[in-house]
Design an enzyme around this catalytic site. Structure first.
Site, PDB file in Angstrom:
ATOM      1  N   GLY A 113       4.168   9.857   2.739  1.00  0.00           N
ATOM      2  CA  GLY A 113       5.059   9.815   3.597  1.00  0.00           C
ATOM      3  C   GLY A 113       4.980   8.445   4.604  1.00  0.00           C
ATOM      4  O   GLY A 113       5.507   8.353   5.275  1.00  0.00           O
ATOM      5  N   GLU A 123      -0.325   0.267  -6.234  1.00  0.00           N
ATOM      6  CA  GLU A 123       1.367   0.392  -7.259  1.00  0.00           C
ATOM      7  C   GLU A 123       1.979  -0.713  -7.426  1.00  0.00           C
ATOM      8  O   GLU A 123       1.560  -1.808  -6.289  1.00  0.00           O
ATOM      9  CB  GLU A 123       2.094   1.764  -7.400  1.00  0.00           C
ATOM     10  CG  GLU A 123       1.318   3.329  -6.790  1.00  0.00           C
ATOM     11  CD  GLU A 123       2.305   4.283  -6.649  1.00  0.00           C
ATOM     12  OE1 GLU A 123       1.942   5.112  -6.719  1.00  0.00           O
ATOM     13  OE2 GLU A 123       3.691   3.675  -5.847  1.00  0.00           O
ATOM     14  N   LYS A 124       3.094  -0.199  -8.106  1.00  0.00           N
ATOM     15  CA  LYS A 124       3.677  -2.257  -8.199  1.00  0.00           C
ATOM     16  C   LYS A 124       4.587  -1.636  -7.622  1.00  0.00           C
ATOM     17  O   LYS A 124       4.985  -0.368  -7.570  1.00  0.00           O
ATOM     18  CB  LYS A 124       4.383  -2.218  -9.734  1.00  0.00           C
ATOM     19  CG  LYS A 124       5.696  -2.895 -10.195  1.00  0.00           C
ATOM     20  CD  LYS A 124       5.317  -4.555 -10.748  1.00  0.00           C
ATOM     21  CE  LYS A 124       6.372  -5.290 -10.409  1.00  0.00           C
ATOM     22  NZ  LYS A 124       5.366  -7.043 -10.218  1.00  0.00           N
ATOM     23  N   HIS A 136      14.561   7.369  -3.033  1.00  0.00           N
ATOM     24  CA  HIS A 136      14.014   7.919  -3.209  1.00  0.00           C
ATOM     25  C   HIS A 136      14.811   9.339  -3.533  1.00  0.00           C
ATOM     26  O   HIS A 136      16.149  10.046  -2.568  1.00  0.00           O
ATOM     27  CB  HIS A 136      13.359   8.054  -1.582  1.00  0.00           C
ATOM     28  CG  HIS A 136      12.757   9.827  -1.820  1.00  0.00           C
ATOM     29  ND1 HIS A 136      11.170   9.796  -0.733  1.00  0.00           N
ATOM     30  CD2 HIS A 136      13.304  10.698  -1.736  1.00  0.00           C
ATOM     31  CE1 HIS A 136      10.793  10.703  -0.345  1.00  0.00           C
ATOM     32  NE2 HIS A 136      12.209  11.417  -1.000  1.00  0.00           N
ATOM     33  N   LYS A 144      13.234  10.444   8.119  1.00  0.00           N
ATOM     34  CA  LYS A 144      14.327   9.996   6.845  1.00  0.00           C
ATOM     35  C   LYS A 144      15.443  10.837   7.788  1.00  0.00           C
ATOM     36  O   LYS A 144      15.209  11.309   9.304  1.00  0.00           O
ATOM     37  CB  LYS A 144      14.587  12.198   6.353  1.00  0.00           C
ATOM     38  CG  LYS A 144      13.393  11.539   4.660  1.00  0.00           C
ATOM     39  CD  LYS A 144      13.244  12.765   4.140  1.00  0.00           C
ATOM     40  CE  LYS A 144      12.604  12.580   2.851  1.00  0.00           C
ATOM     41  NZ  LYS A 144      12.025  13.323   2.435  1.00  0.00           N
ATOM     42  N   GLU A 146       8.669  14.218  -5.317  1.00  0.00           N
ATOM     43  CA  GLU A 146       9.657  13.366  -4.883  1.00  0.00           C
ATOM     44  C   GLU A 146       8.894  12.102  -6.174  1.00  0.00           C
ATOM     45  O   GLU A 146       8.187  11.686  -7.031  1.00  0.00           O
ATOM     46  CB  GLU A 146       9.397  12.070  -3.926  1.00  0.00           C
ATOM     47  CG  GLU A 146       9.124  13.344  -2.247  1.00  0.00           C
ATOM     48  CD  GLU A 146       8.451  12.615  -1.568  1.00  0.00           C
ATOM     49  OE1 GLU A 146       8.596  13.089  -0.239  1.00  0.00           O
ATOM     50  OE2 GLU A 146       7.932  11.571  -1.610  1.00  0.00           O
ATOM     51  N   GLU A 186       5.124  11.208  -5.062  1.00  0.00           N
ATOM     52  CA  GLU A 186       3.900  12.443  -4.225  1.00  0.00           C
ATOM     53  C   GLU A 186       4.951  14.061  -4.410  1.00  0.00           C
ATOM     54  O   GLU A 186       6.257  14.302  -4.874  1.00  0.00           O
ATOM     55  CB  GLU A 186       4.400  12.560  -2.675  1.00  0.00           C
ATOM     56  CG  GLU A 186       3.551  10.549  -2.215  1.00  0.00           C
ATOM     57  CD  GLU A 186       3.857  10.927  -0.923  1.00  0.00           C
ATOM     58  OE1 GLU A 186       3.843  12.138  -0.173  1.00  0.00           O
ATOM     59  OE2 GLU A 186       3.454   9.702  -0.623  1.00  0.00           O
ATOM     60  N   ARG A 210       5.582  22.066   1.035  1.00  0.00           N
ATOM     61  CA  ARG A 210       6.143  22.738   1.848  1.00  0.00           C
ATOM     62  C   ARG A 210       7.278  23.286   1.729  1.00  0.00           C
ATOM     63  O   ARG A 210       7.750  22.635   0.898  1.00  0.00           O
ATOM     64  CB  ARG A 210       5.745  21.956   3.255  1.00  0.00           C
ATOM     65  CG  ARG A 210       5.386  21.348   3.128  1.00  0.00           C
ATOM     66  CD  ARG A 210       5.968  20.067   4.499  1.00  0.00           C
ATOM     67  NE  ARG A 210       6.845  19.107   4.287  1.00  0.00           N
ATOM     68  CZ  ARG A 210       6.710  17.637   4.073  1.00  0.00           C
ATOM     69  NH1 ARG A 210       5.480  17.625   3.306  1.00  0.00           N
ATOM     70  NH2 ARG A 210       7.405  16.670   3.918  1.00  0.00           N
ATOM     71  N   ARG A 269      20.554  14.447  10.367  1.00  0.00           N
ATOM     72  CA  ARG A 269      19.440  14.613  11.571  1.00  0.00           C
ATOM     73  C   ARG A 269      19.729  14.079  12.982  1.00  0.00           C
ATOM     74  O   ARG A 269      20.308  12.923  13.154  1.00  0.00           O
ATOM     75  CB  ARG A 269      17.924  14.050  11.213  1.00  0.00           C
ATOM     76  CG  ARG A 269      17.402  14.570   9.936  1.00  0.00           C
ATOM     77  CD  ARG A 269      16.021  14.854   9.718  1.00  0.00           C
ATOM     78  NE  ARG A 269      15.382  14.675   8.122  1.00  0.00           N
ATOM     79  CZ  ARG A 269      14.228  15.082   7.739  1.00  0.00           C
ATOM     80  NH1 ARG A 269      13.275  14.679   8.711  1.00  0.00           N
ATOM     81  NH2 ARG A 269      13.698  14.621   6.560  1.00  0.00           N
TER      82      ARG A 269
HETATM   83  C1  MV4 Z   1       7.173   3.228  -3.001  1.00  0.00           C
HETATM   84  C2  MV4 Z   1       7.833   2.003  -2.345  1.00  0.00           C
HETATM   85  C3  MV4 Z   1       7.940   1.284  -3.583  1.00  0.00           C
HETATM   86  N1  MV4 Z   1       7.535   0.732  -4.323  1.00  0.00           N
HETATM   87  N2  MV4 Z   1       5.894   3.017  -4.418  1.00  0.00           N
HETATM   88  C4  MV4 Z   1       7.236   5.530   1.313  1.00  0.00           C
HETATM   89  C5  MV4 Z   1       6.761   7.105   1.909  1.00  0.00           C
HETATM   90  C6  MV4 Z   1       6.099   7.460   0.651  1.00  0.00           C
HETATM   91  N3  MV4 Z   1       6.399   8.461   0.013  1.00  0.00           N
HETATM   92  C7  MV4 Z   1       6.221   6.756  -0.236  1.00  0.00           C
HETATM   93  N4  MV4 Z   1       7.379   4.762   0.054  1.00  0.00           N
HETATM   94  C8  MV4 Z   1       7.497   4.638  -0.746  1.00  0.00           C
HETATM   95  N5  MV4 Z   1       6.207   4.015  -2.000  1.00  0.00           N
HETATM   96  C9  MV4 Z   1       6.010   1.749  -4.430  1.00  0.00           C
HETATM   97  N6  MV4 Z   1       5.437   1.722  -5.704  1.00  0.00           N
HETATM   98  C10 MV4 Z   1       8.619   2.372  -1.803  1.00  0.00           C
HETATM   99  C11 MV4 Z   1       8.902   3.900  -0.706  1.00  0.00           C
HETATM  100  C12 MV4 Z   1       9.206   3.530   0.358  1.00  0.00           C
HETATM  101  C13 MV4 Z   1      10.242   5.053   0.651  1.00  0.00           C
HETATM  102  C14 MV4 Z   1       9.888   5.464  -0.053  1.00  0.00           C
HETATM  103  C15 MV4 Z   1      10.906   6.533   0.435  1.00  0.00           C
HETATM  104  C16 MV4 Z   1      11.269   6.397   0.889  1.00  0.00           C
HETATM  105  C17 MV4 Z   1      11.672   5.219   2.452  1.00  0.00           C
HETATM  106  C18 MV4 Z   1      10.960   4.361   1.814  1.00  0.00           C
HETATM  107  C19 MV4 Z   1      10.595   3.314   2.605  1.00  0.00           C
HETATM  108  C20 MV4 Z   1      10.610   2.324   2.878  1.00  0.00           C
HETATM  109  C21 MV4 Z   1       9.310   2.565   1.398  1.00  0.00           C
END
Ligand code: MV4
Length: 453
Positions: free
Chosen positions: A164, A200-201, A208, A237, A275, A288, A292, A338
């Site tokens: 998250g 991670e890169k 998402h 969200k 996800e 991830e 739930r 929301r």
């Molecule tokens: C990332 C990413 C970019 N690159 N991983 C944010 C929440 C977590 N579940 C994972 N997230 C992210 N992981 C990599 N390698 C960008 C995000 C991210 C994001 C992901 C989903 C929804 C909103 C987001 C907002 C900012 C960053």
């Protein structure tokens, strides 16, 4: 089937579980903090038990108080909702030891998926695409520098106990590494009690996209397509929809296959969400798995016609899923906004007494809420007070219904983000489906006023 279920949660999700139980002929037990004594979930449950003072850690997160409430009321199962104890492997274990059915996957699966670095490794081994990055944890800043030199900047350091978005740091060049590595470790240790991080890169502005899955104890495992959740702010969200405007049938099928592969490799039982991040070149990567029911589950219910909470309960009772993969079809389009008790410009929480609460209705509009005129929104919990879900035969119709619903939603006494939601669903990029995780940057709060100097 169970005769009585305890709901270890509050707010709209507690009510949502009560409705499902009523339809299944199951008695319900609400638990509540002293701050929620007059809450609707307490009123609509067959029985209620006060489990402690307002602070979550003393009530909704208090494992022994929740278990004791189940034992004295004779509940056979516990629905944890989302948040609170829903992804707490220890709680699921205690339930098992006390012969109470935890409505969700087993403790081992919760624990495995809660360890984000281990989950990533397991998915990679199962053949699910993951973002280029570390194998397991990163030991120290030297190790992180070596990995980043291989995969290229920018990279993202993530908390393994996180998820998250907490404890994440973007590193754009080698000279930033040691500062951000330590920052991520410290934030993770502070927030989760574990400093472990992985790497991670970093993908700039991905989408998402998450897949809903359901598994039962008879070996059936199926998916209910995707939810697009790119519109978020600070990892909260704000708007979710199904289907995603980014997928065509071929990409949808290949992501669904990966989601099922992920869940199958974990022997997944009950409702879960896989996800993915989707980049501009339409590459998708597992990030991830959530073990739930999620806040945004209604968009899936509305487009598939399937009641996810009732399925969760049936699965936990040992029944097979009540439909097959071929029965699952996307019918139309659903969007969820929301509604939060917060200032629409500064995003500051706005708890207090509601004076007028007039939720919208009409064709294609569903509102999940525990609020009403006179309800008190306590300051101790999450600020979400309602979810507006609009369905249309097309995305365009869903948007028109959402705008009409938001316009006729009247909340007085406290501030809400309804006007922000109206601006979002009227944005040209939103209407065209051109959204990504950077979308909300255009709605940045005004800079904080500094003390007079
Ligand atoms: C990332 C990413 C970019 N690159 N991983 C944010 C929440 C977590 N579940 C994972 N997230 C992210 N992981 C990599 N390698 C960008 C995000 C991210 C994001 C992901 C989903 C929804 C909103 C987001 C907002 C900012 C960053």
């Amino acid at each position: 089937m169970f005769r009585k279920i305890l709901i270890a949660n509050r707010g709209e999700i507690a009510l949502r579980v009560i409705w499902a139980c009523k339809e299944l002929g199951i008695k319900t037990v609400a638990v509540h903090s002293t701050a929620d004594a007059d809450s609707l979930h307490v009123n609509f449950a067959d029985e209620a038990v006060c489990i402690g003072p307002p602070a979550s850690r003393d009530s909704y997160l208090n494992v022994s108080a929740v278990i004791a409430a189940a034992e004295i009321t004779g509940a056979e199962a516990i629905h944890p909702g989302y948040g609170f104890l829903s992804e707490n492997a220890h709680f699921a274990e205690v339930c098992r030891e006390c012969r109470l059915t935890f409505i969700g996957p087993g403790p081992d699966v919760i624990r495995k998926m809660g360890d984000k670095a281990a989950a990533r490794d397991a998915m990679k081994a199962a053949g699910v695409p993951v973002i280029p990055g570390s194998d397991g944890l990163v030991r120290d800043a030297e190790h992180a520098l070596a990995l980043a030199a291989e995969i290229g900047y920018p990279v993202l350091i993530k908390a393994s106990a996180g998820g998250g978005g907490r404890g994440m740091r973007v590193v754009r060049s080698a000279d930033e590494m040691s500062r951000h590595f330590e920052g991520a470790q410290n934030e993770s240790a502070g927030a989760f009690g574990v400093a472990d991080v992985y790497l991670e890169k970093y993908l700039e502005h991905p989408r998402h996209v998450e897949f809903q899955v359901l598994g039962d104890t008879h070996g059936n495992l199926l998916h209910l397509f995707e939810r697009e959740c790119s519109i978020q702010r600070r990892h909260q969200k704000l708007v979710e929809e199904s289907p995603s405007t980014a997928l065509d049938d071929a990409l949808r099928a290949s992501m669904a296959e990966a989601a099922l592969r992920a869940a199958r490799s974990a022997d997944y039982v009950n409702a879960g969400t896989v996800e993915f991040l989707l980049d501009a070149e339409r590459n998708f990567y597992f990030i991830e798995m959530n073990t739930r029911i999620q806040v945004e589950h209604p968009v899936t219910e509305v487009v598939t016609g399937i009641d996810l909470i009732k399925e969760q309960i049936r699965i936990a009772a040992g029944e097979p899923i009540s439909f097959t993969q071929d029965d699952v079809r996307i019918n139309g389009h659903a969007i969820e906004c929301r509604v939060n008790a917060e200032d629409p410009e500064t995003f500051a929480p706005s708890p207090g007494r509601i004076r007028t609460f007039h939720p919208p209705g009409g064709p294609g509009v569903r509102v999940d809420t525990h609020c009403h005129s006179e309800a008190f929104v306590p300051p101790y919990y999450d600020s979400m007070i309602a979810k507006v879900i609009a369905r249309g035969n097309t995305r365009g119709e869903a948007i028109l219904r959402m705008r009409r619903a938001l316009e006729s939603f009247v909340i007085e006494g406290i501030r809400s983000n309804i006007s922000l939601q109206q601006r979002i669903v009227s944005e040209e990029d939103f209407v065209r489906g051109r959204i990504h995780t950077g979308f909300m940057e255009r709605f940045a709060p005004p800079p904080k006023k500094r003390a007079a100097d």
